[in-house]
Structure formats: C-alpha cells, structure tokens
Write a protein that holds these residues in place. Structure first.
Motif, PDB file in Angstrom:
ATOM      1  N   THR A   1     -17.978 -29.270  42.860  1.00  0.00           N
ATOM      2  CA  THR A   1     -17.089 -30.352  42.466  1.00  0.00           C
ATOM      3  C   THR A   1     -17.108 -30.636  40.979  1.00  0.00           C
ATOM      4  OG1 THR A   1     -18.781 -32.052  42.749  1.00  0.00           O
ATOM      5  CG2 THR A   1     -17.533 -31.423  44.712  1.00  0.00           C
ATOM      6  N   GLY A   2     -18.209 -30.291  40.310  1.00  0.00           N
ATOM      7  CA  GLY A   2     -18.316 -30.585  38.883  1.00  0.00           C
ATOM      8  C   GLY A   2     -18.790 -31.997  38.614  1.00  0.00           C
ATOM      9  N   THR A   3     -18.916 -32.831  39.653  1.00  0.00           N
ATOM     10  CA  THR A   3     -19.365 -34.210  39.480  1.00  0.00           C
ATOM     11  C   THR A   3     -20.881 -34.276  39.649  1.00  0.00           C
ATOM     12  OG1 THR A   3     -17.280 -35.025  40.370  1.00  0.00           O
ATOM     13  CG2 THR A   3     -19.121 -36.573  40.302  1.00  0.00           C
ATOM     14  N   PRO A   4     -21.616 -34.776  38.649  1.00  0.00           N
ATOM     15  CA  PRO A   4     -23.073 -34.815  38.777  1.00  0.00           C
ATOM     16  C   PRO A   4     -23.509 -35.678  39.959  1.00  0.00           C
ATOM     17  CG  PRO A   4     -22.388 -35.212  36.507  1.00  0.00           C
ATOM     18  CD  PRO A   4     -21.145 -35.266  37.350  1.00  0.00           C
ATOM     19  N   LYS A   5     -24.523 -35.195  40.658  1.00  0.00           N
ATOM     20  CA  LYS A   5     -25.092 -35.917  41.786  1.00  0.00           C
ATOM     21  C   LYS A   5     -26.595 -35.907  41.618  1.00  0.00           C
ATOM     22  CE  LYS A   5     -25.352 -35.800  46.860  1.00  0.00           C
ATOM     23  NZ  LYS A   5     -24.947 -35.029  48.070  1.00  0.00           N
TER      24      LYS A   5
END
Length: 466
Positions: free
Chosen positions: A141-145
């Motif tokens: 997703t490219g979204t940091p988690k």
C-alpha cells in the motif's frame, strides 16, 4: 520484568567477551562481543544527559544502513530504555517523518544524528515496560504501518527460526538483507543477540563482492532474496566461492522454481525457501532444500508455530512470536500437500469485477506462472477498460517473446507479441479471464526489501500503450 533482548546480550558478553560478534565487510574490522557492547554504551554516553532521559520509553525511528553502527545505535537505544523502529536508511526525510507520524515517534536517528521530532501533542511515554521494538511495514500500500513487539515475541521468533533452520552459535550469518526488516531481525539480529551467532555485514550486495566476502570470511548461513540469488546464478562466479555456505535461504518474495533450479545447477546447492510476515515472524521453512523446485512450496511450519485452517484456504498463525495476542491471519491463501508442506496459492481477497463477473486475480497470476518461461506474474484491473484485466509477466531467457526492462523499454525485438501468452492461457482460463493487455518484463521491479513493487507494476501497466 521478564527476559529481555538486552539481558540475553549482556549474558553473552559476560560469558565470552572476546568471542566474535560482528565482521564489518566494508572496513574489514572484526568486533568482539565486548567491543560491540562498549561501542553501544559509548554511543549512548555521547548523548546529552537530557536527551538520554528523554529517550526512556519513547519510540525512535532508526534509519541506519547495515554495519557495525547499526548495532551500536540499536543496542544503545535498548540500553536507554527507548523503543527503536528500524527504517530503511535510503528513505527520504519526508518518508521517514511519515513513518515517525505513523508510530508516534518522538525522535529520529538519520545520517549520524539524533533529532527530536516536534509533534503536537507530544506522544506519551509507553506505559508497558516490556516493549522491544517496532516493525515498520507498508506491504503493497505504501502507507507506513507500525507493529509493536515485546522482548518475549522477538526472542521467540529468533529462537524458533534458529531451531528450524539449524542456525548455531558457531555459524557466521551473511548479512545482506536489511537488518531492520522483519526477515533481518529474525534471521540475523536475534540469533546474534539471543544466542551469540555472529554476523558478517557484506561490503556490497553485488554478486562478485558477495563471492569475495564468502571466500575471505567463510560465512555458513546466507539469508537472501530471489533477485539476489538469480543474479548469482547468472554470473560466472566459480561454485567454490560459495562452498563454505551450509544453508542458503530465500524469503521476502516468492522464489520461482526456475531460479531455484538454475542456482542448483550452477552451484550444486539447494535453496531453502522461507515464508513469514512482519506480523507473525517466521511461518514455514523448507528444511530439505528441495521444496523451492515446486511453485509456491515454502516447506513445513517452523518450530513453535501452529496453523489453524479455514474452509476458504485462509489460515491463522498461532505462536509466541506472533504480534498482538499470538494469533494472526496472513493475507495469503494456501494448502498443504501430503508431506505437510505449505503451498502458497496467492493473495486472498484480491478480486476484480469483469463485466459483472467476479474473478480471483491470484487464479490468473497462477495460470500465468504455470506457463513455460514465466517466473512471476502480476494481474490487475485494466487501466482503461472496465471489462478486462491487464497483466505483467517476468520472463528470463526467452528468445521468442518480446521483453522490456523495468522502465518499459524494449530489451529485444518486439516479435512475436504477447498474444503468444494469451493463446497459451486458452486451455487454462475462461476467455473473459484472460488479460487483454500483457506487459512482458525482463525483471520485475522490487522494493528496497526485495519484495515485488506492485505500485510500480500498476504504473507500468497504466503507461503501456495498447
């Protein structure tokens, strides 16, 4: 507090202070356990007293490349009572700050400096005292988690993998994969800090440099990724250069049987497939070195891991190393064969609507991977037609199919066209499932962690003309 990573490391230093802990291939320096521990304490002492006090139970983004200083900073942060969140040192400052925001980090270590991150309101200190580190994962997703792990979970992962992979204190681990990635933490960092298995930080990830490191230092365990193993198989490096390696491991992305076969043919060595996720740590491992010759085969569950199956091919992983409450479901579908080996069938939940009909994208990807010469496949909805799919395939050494590089440029003559692939899919898939657009690549783009870059592939499919 119960056993911690730092307690284990200090016990190892006390027991054998002159034992080798780390070899830095870049400068050739060998660090003993005592020297590595003292350097970490020295790093912490060099910080202002008010900074050391401010680090206690605070989350710290740690962007440091592989090498001795990675361990200096990591151990120094643990000694300070901080919670390190290892990040890719090649990330941009903006990406690192996004990661900091995602995990509520108050501090950032980057390019040799520790910087306070002004957040409003300031993040509170962690209440729990058993927190060890944060894994930063973005998946596709490219979204940091941010995934927070306790000392007990990290020690369990390292010990379970060491038992399954037969990683011993007398081994020498070749560190090429990022130390801060979940794969590196479980296979390289925890074996060193929990049981004293030394690591060799490779001078360079290039095949010839790795071969030189192997000949000079004689590492015995090599955790790798498929792209690196493929590059090694394509060189003229003499098999004797890797003769000291006792186990060669592949994880981070699916290993194509063609790569495993080419490597085995060149080096007379099998590759041990390994499968895990950031949330679960290690899940399955091929102890024989033969499973990778079959598509999707990643071996049997690692020590201490239990799989709980559902009817739809999904499964949950239970064990002491699993994030949260000890049970987590990976985003993959799978089945087991008669030998109890886990066979991955593709991502679960990746569906598209084509002319009102639902299609499992993993089914189409698996059909493409089954074609001769295809080493990997990616399928998505067509960028301009609502009634069709588009696909990218990775093909090595094919003389009769047009190949482009990861930038989309032609690498060979454009005849015949990918219609050859569509025709080959005819007996395997319904006509409406066959991708209307197929982009053939010599190599799939990968992320810094060795995973297939799905965002880049989607962009390439959108940019490819009809």
């Amino acid at each position: 507090m119960s056993e911690t990573v730092l307690h284990c490391w200090r016990a190892l230093v006390r027991a054998h202070p002159e034992a080798t802990a780390l070899i830095d291939g870049a400068d050739g320096r060998t660090w003993t356990r005592a020297a590595l521990g003292e350097a970490a304490s020295g790093w912490l002492r060099a910080l202002p007293a008010e900074t050391r006090a401010a680090l206690v139970r605070r989350r710290v983004i740690m962007a440091e490349p592989n090498g001795a200083r990675w361990f200096h900073v990591f151990l120094g942060l643990l000694e300070a009572g901080a919670i390190p969140a290892p990040a890719d040192a090649r990330e941009t400052p903006a990406a690192l700050r996004a990661a900091a925001a995602a995990c509520s980090a108050a501090w950032l270590w980057h390019e040799g400096a520790l910087e306070n991150i002004p957040l409003s309101p300031p993040p509170p200190r962690a209440r729990r005292r058993d927190l060890c580190l944060i894994k930063l994962t973005s998946g596709s997703t490219g979204t940091p988690k941010a995934l927070v792990f306790t000392h007990a979970q990290m020690l369990a992962d390292g010990r379970q993998l060491a038992a399954a992979m037969d990683i011993r204190p007398a081994d020498l681990n070749l560190a090429v994969i990022p130390l801060g990635h979940s794969y590196g933490l479980g296979n390289l960092v925890m074996p060193l800090l929990a049981q004293g298995t030394p690591a060799l930080c490779a001078a360079s990830p290039l095949p010839r440099a790795l071969a030189a490191d192997c000949e000079r230092w004689r590492p015995t365990i090599f955790p790798a990724v498929p792209t690196l193993l493929r590059a090694l198989a394509q060189t003229d490096i003499a098999p004797a250069a890797l003769a000291g390696l006792r186990a060669i491991i592949s994880a981070g992305a699916p290993l194509a049987p063609e790569i495993a076969a080419a490597f085995a043919q060149k080096f007379s060595r099998g590759i041990h497939a390994f499968y895990g996720t950031s949330e679960t740590g290690g899940i399955a491992y091929d102890r024989t070195g033969r499973a990778a010759l079959t598509a999707g085969n990643v071996g049997t569950p690692v020590n201490g891991v239990t799989l709980r199956w559902r009817r739809d091919g999904r499964f949950a992983v239970a064990g002491a190393a699993v994030h949260g409450r000890g049970v987590c479901s990976p985003p993959d579908r799978a089945e087991t064969n008669a030998r109890g080996e886990l066979i991955l069938l593709g991502r679960a939940g990746r569906f598209a609507k084509i002319a009102g009909r639902r299609v499992n994208l993993a089914e189409v990807e698996n059909a493409l991977r089954a074609l001769p010469g295809v080493t990997d496949a990616f399928v998505a909805e067509h960028p301009s037609r609502p009634d069709a799919l588009a696909a990218a395939v990775e093909i090595h050494g094919s003389a009769d199919i047009p190949v482009r590089d990861a930038a989309g440029r032609n690498a060979r003559a454009p005849e015949p066209r990918p219609a050859t692939l569509r025709a080959a899919l005819g007996p395997r898939l319904a006509a409406w499932k066959i991708p209307a657009r197929i982009l053939v690549l010599k190599d799939f783009p990968v992320t810094a962690r060795g995973k297939t870059d799905r965002r880049r592939l989607t962009a390439l499919l959108a940019a490819t003309p009809r």
